[in-house]
Every structure is written in structure tokens, then in C-alpha cells.
Write a protein that holds these residues in place. Structure first.
Motif, PDB file in Angstrom:
ATOM      1  N   GLY A  41       0.796  -1.228   0.000  1.00  0.00           N
ATOM      2  CA  GLY A  41       0.000   0.000   0.000  1.00  0.00           C
ATOM      3  C   GLY A  41       0.823   1.270   0.000  1.00  0.00           C
ATOM      4  N   LEU A  42       2.147   1.154   0.016  1.00  0.00           N
ATOM      5  CA  LEU A  42       3.003   2.329   0.025  1.00  0.00           C
ATOM      6  C   LEU A  42       3.217   2.862  -1.388  1.00  0.00           C
ATOM      7  N   LYS A  43       3.342   4.162  -1.497  1.00  0.00           N
ATOM      8  CA  LYS A  43       3.614   4.810  -2.776  1.00  0.00           C
ATOM      9  C   LYS A  43       4.716   5.842  -2.594  1.00  0.00           C
ATOM     10  N   LEU A  44       5.692   5.807  -3.494  1.00  0.00           N
ATOM     11  CA  LEU A  44       6.812   6.749  -3.442  1.00  0.00           C
ATOM     12  C   LEU A  44       6.753   7.643  -4.682  1.00  0.00           C
ATOM     13  N   THR A  45       6.766   8.954  -4.456  1.00  0.00           N
ATOM     14  CA  THR A  45       6.613   9.913  -5.554  1.00  0.00           C
ATOM     15  C   THR A  45       7.749  10.926  -5.533  1.00  0.00           C
ATOM     16  N   HIS A  46       8.381  11.107  -6.680  1.00  0.00           N
ATOM     17  CA  HIS A  46       9.395  12.165  -6.810  1.00  0.00           C
ATOM     18  C   HIS A  46       8.684  13.502  -6.933  1.00  0.00           C
ATOM     19  N   ARG A  47       9.127  14.458  -6.144  1.00  0.00           N
ATOM     20  CA  ARG A  47       8.529  15.793  -6.168  1.00  0.00           C
ATOM     21  C   ARG A  47       9.644  16.835  -6.166  1.00  0.00           C
ATOM     22  N   ARG A  48       9.254  18.075  -6.441  1.00  0.00           N
ATOM     23  CA  ARG A  48      10.207  19.183  -6.406  1.00  0.00           C
ATOM     24  C   ARG A  48       9.659  20.302  -5.534  1.00  0.00           C
ATOM     25  N   LEU A  49      10.519  20.783  -4.640  1.00  0.00           N
ATOM     26  CA  LEU A  49      10.159  21.868  -3.749  1.00  0.00           C
ATOM     27  C   LEU A  49      10.720  23.151  -4.345  1.00  0.00           C
ATOM     28  N   HIS A  50       9.854  24.080  -4.737  1.00  0.00           N
ATOM     29  CA  HIS A  50      10.286  25.280  -5.431  1.00  0.00           C
ATOM     30  C   HIS A  50      10.499  26.419  -4.439  1.00  0.00           C
ATOM     31  N   GLY A  51      11.613  27.095  -4.591  1.00  0.00           N
ATOM     32  CA  GLY A  51      11.935  28.211  -3.719  1.00  0.00           C
ATOM     33  C   GLY A  51      12.683  29.285  -4.457  1.00  0.00           C
ATOM     34  N   ALA A  52      13.306  30.185  -3.687  1.00  0.00           N
ATOM     35  CA  ALA A  52      13.973  31.333  -4.282  1.00  0.00           C
ATOM     36  C   ALA A  52      15.162  30.928  -5.142  1.00  0.00           C
TER      37      ALA A  52
END
Length: 360
Positions: A41-52
Motif C-alpha cells: 500500500g506504500l507509494k513513493l513519488t518524486h517531487r520538487r520543492l520550489h523556492g527562491a
């Protein structure tokens, strides 16, 4: 279950680390520990944290069996700043200095014998002989020397040191990561530091505490910082070594530095002249921050931390031999299970009336 958004910031120790290596091994072993206890039931997702300064890559872990539960895994990478900054000879000389009254005796007679060679100086130990001396050492002892080399570079707190700029670059990067996460919408933030990385996170928390003393808006977010987890930490060594540099009679200097750099340090009571009271306006804004320190008996670098208040020392077994046990913390699934259990509130039993409505 109520929504719970957790951020985990992982940082590596000394050595030849590659970017995203620590994030990769931490994420894979966290997933393994959760699968062992929860199943599928686990899901791993690549994400991007946008900043300055652009985007930062991280991964998010969710569980279909626990709606609203999210764990974001971030990495602070700093190895490129400290690698190859110190020679083998300089490392041995630092070890010899630090071992005199700073609790390095567990490194062993061989390492102390090699460190005595470091005192012979540049003429008798030219830089080109570094590799030859390394070949004389076993793998475990060489690992200790390499790691202590990075410790020597990072703990260069003297402004006159040629390594001081390296330390500042590392600390500034850690502070940037911390402040970014604190300003995101996280419920709880966990900081995980291995080896010298634990010292980096401690120093960053020290500076963060000073900022919170002066910034009420930032201080209002202190509840987000849930736990500091240190793995194989040499913090006792660095505390003792750095404190040796200040003479007992220099009570003004010690008073200032203890309160600027001594977050949760024990014994910060410099001796003052008779009839004088010493004090500071710096307060601990992070009193609710948990601190769990894992250590292995066969790890010559890390151990139980006795120089700090509020630390829960947990002895563990990484399943490796002497010296190499220092590298086994990220493979120890016990650490992952306990960390997630502490950070995740237990699920509340469903209200009987709610269960009745669902059944209709």
C-alpha cells in the motif's frame, strides 16, 4: 486518521558521499521497515520543492491504508565542500592533539602511534607519503582516520583557520534547508544526522535557536521541529575538543561562546571572580525538541552522548565488526521503525455512531 504531514531531513557523515546517495539508502530502508510492519500500500513519488533558488528534488511517501499520512524525505548534501581539504599528516596531528584529554583513547594504540608520526611535521612526512601511510593501516582504522579528517576540517571554529570558510559554507547550507522546511506546511520535522552530519545538524539547531531568540515569528514555528536523531555521533568528542581551547581564567570569553555555541551543553558555568554573577539573555527556544542518539558498541567514532541535556541514548547493534559498525546505521531497520512510531500519532478508534452511519 487525522492529516499528518512529516518532513525528514537526512544528512550524511564524512567520507566520499555522492549526491542523493544518502536519500536513496534512507528511503529504501524506510520503505522496507514499513513494509515489514504494514504490508503493501506504500507509494513513493518524486517531487520538487520550489523556492527562491530554484527547485529541490525530494521524495514523498504515502500509505493507502492511512489516508492523510505523508512523509517527505529531503537530503542535505555537503560532502563536496569538505572532501580532500586536509592531508593525512594534518589529520594525524589533529588526532594527537584531540586525544590528549578529549576521550579519543578508544581509537586504539595503532592510531595513536600513527598520530605521533604526524607530529614529526612536514619535513619528515611530506604530503606525497600520505598514500603510503594509508596502506599500512587496516580498513577499519583507515576509516576512522578518514572520518576524523573531516571532523578536523569541520570543527575549525577559529576565524584564522584555513578551514573556517568550509565550515561556514556547510553551516549556511544546513540553515537554508532548515528554514525552508520550517516555512513549509509540515506538522512535524525530523532531523537525521549520521556521524559528522549529526554535528552539522546540532550546530544548525544552535544557530536556529539564536535566530528564534531574536525573531518571534520564527519562534512561533518551533513546534514543527519534532525530533533530532543522531547516528554514530562524535558530538561528545567535538564538545570536549573545542572546550579545551579556552583557558579557565578566560571566563568572559567562555561565557559568550558557551551561550552562543552551547545549545543543551552541560556544565556551562565558567568560574567568575568572587562576588560576581554571570548570566545570559539567550534562552532555549527548542525545549520540546526530542533528541534520540543511537550508538553501537563496535563504533569507535560514535557513542552515548554525556555532554548534553535531554538526550535519550539508545544502544543498538548494526551487525558489523569493529570500526565498520559506524557505517551500518542506515541499514538498521529498528531505527526507522522507532522513528516513524514516535512521529506518527496512534490511530484513533472510530466513533460508534460513525461506524453505524457507515453501515447504513
Amino acid at each position: 486518521m487525522e492529516k499528518m504531514k512529516i518532513a525528514i531531513l537526512i544528512t550524511h557523515g564524512a567520507g566520499e558521499q555522492g549526491e542523493l546517495d544518502t536519500l536513496d539508502v534512507f528511503a529504501r530502508n524506510l520503505i522496507q521497515s514499513l513494509q515489514d510492519s504494514r504490508g503493501q500500500g506504500l507509494k513513493l513519488t518524486h517531487r520538487r520543492l520550489h523556492g527562491a533558488k530554484g527547485g529541490e528534488d525530494y521524495v514523498q511517501l504515502t500509505d493507502s491504508g492511512r489516508p492523510g499520512w505523508e512523509v517527505d524525505l529531503h537530503e542535505f548534501y555537503w560532502a563536496s565542500l569538505t572532501e580532500r581539504q586536509i592531508s593525512f599528516r594534518e589529520t594525524l596531528d589533529w588526532v594527537d592533539t584531540a586525544s590528549n584529554g578529549a576521550g579519543l583513547y578508544e581509537v586504539g594504540w595503532a592510531l595513536r602511534g600513527m598520530s605521533s608520526l604526524g607530529r614529526l611535521g612536514e619535513k619528515l612526512m611530506p604530503k606525497w607519503l600520505d598514500g603510503a601511510y594509508r596502506l599500512l593501516m587496516g580498513k577499519a582504522t583507515q576509516l576512522v582516520v578518514d572520518y576524523l579528517g573531516d571532523v578536523a576540517v569541520y570543527t575549525a571554529g577559529d576565524l584564522r583557520s584555513k578551514w573556517y570558510g568550509v565550515r561556514e559554507d556547510v553551516l549556511n547550507g544546513a540553515m537554508e534547508k532548515l528554514l525552508t522546511l520550517i516555512n513549509e506546511e509540515y506538522d512535524r520535522i525530523i532531523l537525521v544526522g549520521h556521524s559528522l552530519g549529526s554535528v552539522v545538524l546540532y550546530d544548525a539547531l544552535n544557530r536556529l535557536n539564536l535566530l528564534m531568540n531574536d525573531d518571534a515569528v520564527l519562534a512561533a514555528k518551533r513546534h514543527k521541529l519534532f525530533e533530532l536523531i543522531t547516528l554514530g555521533s562524535p558530538l561528545d568528542l567535538t564538545a570536549l575538543y573545542l572546550s579545551e581551547r579556552i583557558a579557565e581564567e578566560e571566563y568572559v570569553k567562555r561565557l559568550i561562546l558557551d551561550n552562543v555555541n552551547g545549545f543543551r551543553r552541560r556544565g556551562l558555568n565558567p568560574h567568575a571572580p568572587e562576588g560576581m554573577v554571570l548570566g545570559s539573555t539567550v534562552v532555549d527556544c527548542l525545549t520540546e525538541l526530542r533528541w534520540t542518539n543511537y550508538w553501537d558498541l563496535r563504533d569507535p567514532i560514535g557513542g552515548p552522548l554525556s555532554q548534553y541535556d535531554g538526550v535519550e541514548n539508545v544502544q543498538t547493534d548494526n551487525g558489523r565488526s569493529w570500526g565498520l559498525a559506524h557505517l551500518g546505521y542506515f541499514e538498521n531497520l529498528q531505527i526507522y521503525r522507532e522513528a516513524i512510531d514516535r512521529a506518527t500519532p496512534p490511530e484513533k478508534p472510530a466513533d460508534p455512531a460513525e461506524r453505524h452511519l457507515r453501515a447504513i
